[in-house]
Design a protein around this motif. Sequence first.
Motif, PDB file in Angstrom:
ATOM      1  N   PHE A  58      -1.332   0.240  -1.995  1.00  0.00           N
ATOM      2  CA  PHE A  58      -1.363  -1.164  -2.400  1.00  0.00           C
ATOM      3  C   PHE A  58      -0.009  -1.565  -2.993  1.00  0.00           C
ATOM      4  N   ALA A  59       0.574  -0.686  -3.798  1.00  0.00           N
ATOM      5  CA  ALA A  59       1.892  -0.967  -4.393  1.00  0.00           C
ATOM      6  C   ALA A  59       2.963  -1.075  -3.306  1.00  0.00           C
ATOM      7  N   ASP A  60       2.889  -0.227  -2.272  1.00  0.00           N
ATOM      8  CA  ASP A  60       3.847  -0.296  -1.161  1.00  0.00           C
ATOM      9  C   ASP A  60       3.756  -1.651  -0.462  1.00  0.00           C
ATOM     10  N   LYS A  61       2.541  -2.124  -0.255  1.00  0.00           N
ATOM     11  CA  LYS A  61       2.342  -3.415   0.406  1.00  0.00           C
ATOM     12  C   LYS A  61       2.916  -4.548  -0.435  1.00  0.00           C
ATOM     13  N   ILE A  62       2.773  -4.453  -1.748  1.00  0.00           N
ATOM     14  CA  ILE A  62       3.340  -5.471  -2.645  1.00  0.00           C
ATOM     15  C   ILE A  62       4.863  -5.502  -2.503  1.00  0.00           C
ATOM     16  N   VAL A  63       5.498  -4.333  -2.479  1.00  0.00           N
ATOM     17  CA  VAL A  63       6.957  -4.254  -2.341  1.00  0.00           C
ATOM     18  C   VAL A  63       7.396  -4.869  -1.017  1.00  0.00           C
ATOM     19  N   VAL A  64       6.705  -4.559   0.065  1.00  0.00           N
ATOM     20  CA  VAL A  64       7.068  -5.094   1.382  1.00  0.00           C
ATOM     21  C   VAL A  64       6.935  -6.618   1.403  1.00  0.00           C
ATOM     22  N   VAL A  65       5.857  -7.148   0.862  1.00  0.00           N
ATOM     23  CA  VAL A  65       5.653  -8.603   0.844  1.00  0.00           C
ATOM     24  C   VAL A  65       6.739  -9.278  -0.004  1.00  0.00           C
ATOM     25  N   CYS A  66       7.061  -8.701  -1.153  1.00  0.00           N
ATOM     26  CA  CYS A  66       8.119  -9.266  -2.006  1.00  0.00           C
ATOM     27  C   CYS A  66       9.462  -9.259  -1.282  1.00  0.00           C
ATOM     28  N   CYS A  67       9.765  -8.198  -0.545  1.00  0.00           N
ATOM     29  CA  CYS A  67      11.016  -8.131   0.225  1.00  0.00           C
ATOM     30  C   CYS A  67      11.038  -9.208   1.310  1.00  0.00           C
ATOM     31  N   CYS A  68       9.923  -9.411   1.980  1.00  0.00           N
ATOM     32  CA  CYS A  68       9.848 -10.456   3.012  1.00  0.00           C
ATOM     33  C   CYS A  68      10.045 -11.841   2.408  1.00  0.00           C
ATOM     34  N   LEU A  69       9.453 -12.076   1.246  1.00  0.00           N
ATOM     35  CA  LEU A  69       9.613 -13.374   0.585  1.00  0.00           C
ATOM     36  C   LEU A  69      11.055 -13.599   0.131  1.00  0.00           C
ATOM     37  N   LYS A 129      -0.578   0.507 -11.913  1.00  0.00           N
ATOM     38  CA  LYS A 129      -1.580   1.537 -12.173  1.00  0.00           C
ATOM     39  C   LYS A 129      -1.492   2.622 -11.110  1.00  0.00           C
ATOM     40  N   VAL A 130      -1.775   3.828 -11.500  1.00  0.00           N
ATOM     41  CA  VAL A 130      -1.712   4.949 -10.565  1.00  0.00           C
ATOM     42  C   VAL A 130      -2.689   4.747  -9.420  1.00  0.00           C
ATOM     43  N   LYS A 131      -3.837   4.114  -9.672  1.00  0.00           N
ATOM     44  CA  LYS A 131      -4.798   3.895  -8.585  1.00  0.00           C
ATOM     45  C   LYS A 131      -4.216   3.013  -7.491  1.00  0.00           C
ATOM     46  N   ASP A 132      -3.233   2.152  -7.848  1.00  0.00           N
ATOM     47  CA  ASP A 132      -2.566   1.329  -6.851  1.00  0.00           C
ATOM     48  C   ASP A 132      -1.561   2.133  -6.030  1.00  0.00           C
ATOM     49  N   MET A 133      -1.279   3.346  -6.469  1.00  0.00           N
ATOM     50  CA  MET A 133      -0.354   4.218  -5.753  1.00  0.00           C
ATOM     51  C   MET A 133      -1.075   5.117  -4.754  1.00  0.00           C
ATOM     52  N   SER A 134      -2.389   5.032  -4.699  1.00  0.00           N
ATOM     53  CA  SER A 134      -3.119   5.849  -3.725  1.00  0.00           C
ATOM     54  C   SER A 134      -3.419   5.000  -2.495  1.00  0.00           C
ATOM     55  N   SER A 135      -3.316   5.612  -1.334  1.00  0.00           N
ATOM     56  CA  SER A 135      -3.486   4.852  -0.099  1.00  0.00           C
ATOM     57  C   SER A 135      -4.948   4.788   0.303  1.00  0.00           C
TER      58      SER A 135
END
Length: 186
Positions: free
Chosen positions: A164-175, A151-157
């Motif tokens: 929120f979307a950036d944090k999801i990407v970082v966590v997935c990369c760490c996993l 959702k676009v709202k997840d793209m706002s900081s």
Amino acid sequence: MRYINYKELRLHHPNCVSIIDCFEINCKLHSNMIYKSSSYSQYKSYHTAKYLISMAPQGSINFASEGFGGRSTDVEINRSSHYIEHIGQGDEVMGDRGFLIKDAIEDRGATLVIPAFKGKRSQIISNERIHIERGINNLRKKFTVLRGPIKVKDMSSGSSNLTFADKIVVVCCCLINAMPSIVPPW
């Protein structure tokens, strides 16, 4: 296509520290025309968030950028994400033909390795670069949230610079880094 293993990659490119590529996540449409125009990807023909990912030759992800609108070019993302600041003198970076950042890499005293249009050397580089594409496919396969749509709202900081979307990407990369490498060691 035969996968190049870690030892072969090191034989051809002993100073390679990074293999880079971008991937996109589908976004749900927003009524705001500014969001629509900045997130539309000509390449994918829909609205996306675009991320730059760097993978070490051993197969671990060593850089993930913040998200950019799908309209952003690879050059703009490289410049805005400050990825190049992490490159040192004598390093080699592998990218595809879309990464027109040779001058910026050379200013750091490093080398950009991209496949030529033809020839055996081009095929070798393409086979070595395949690991980043396999890594991105592995990310999407393991974590369905990265397939979208987000959702676009997840793209706002919020209070931090990361969305929120950036944090999801970082966590997935760490996993993914905690799992066995996709690059064969032998």
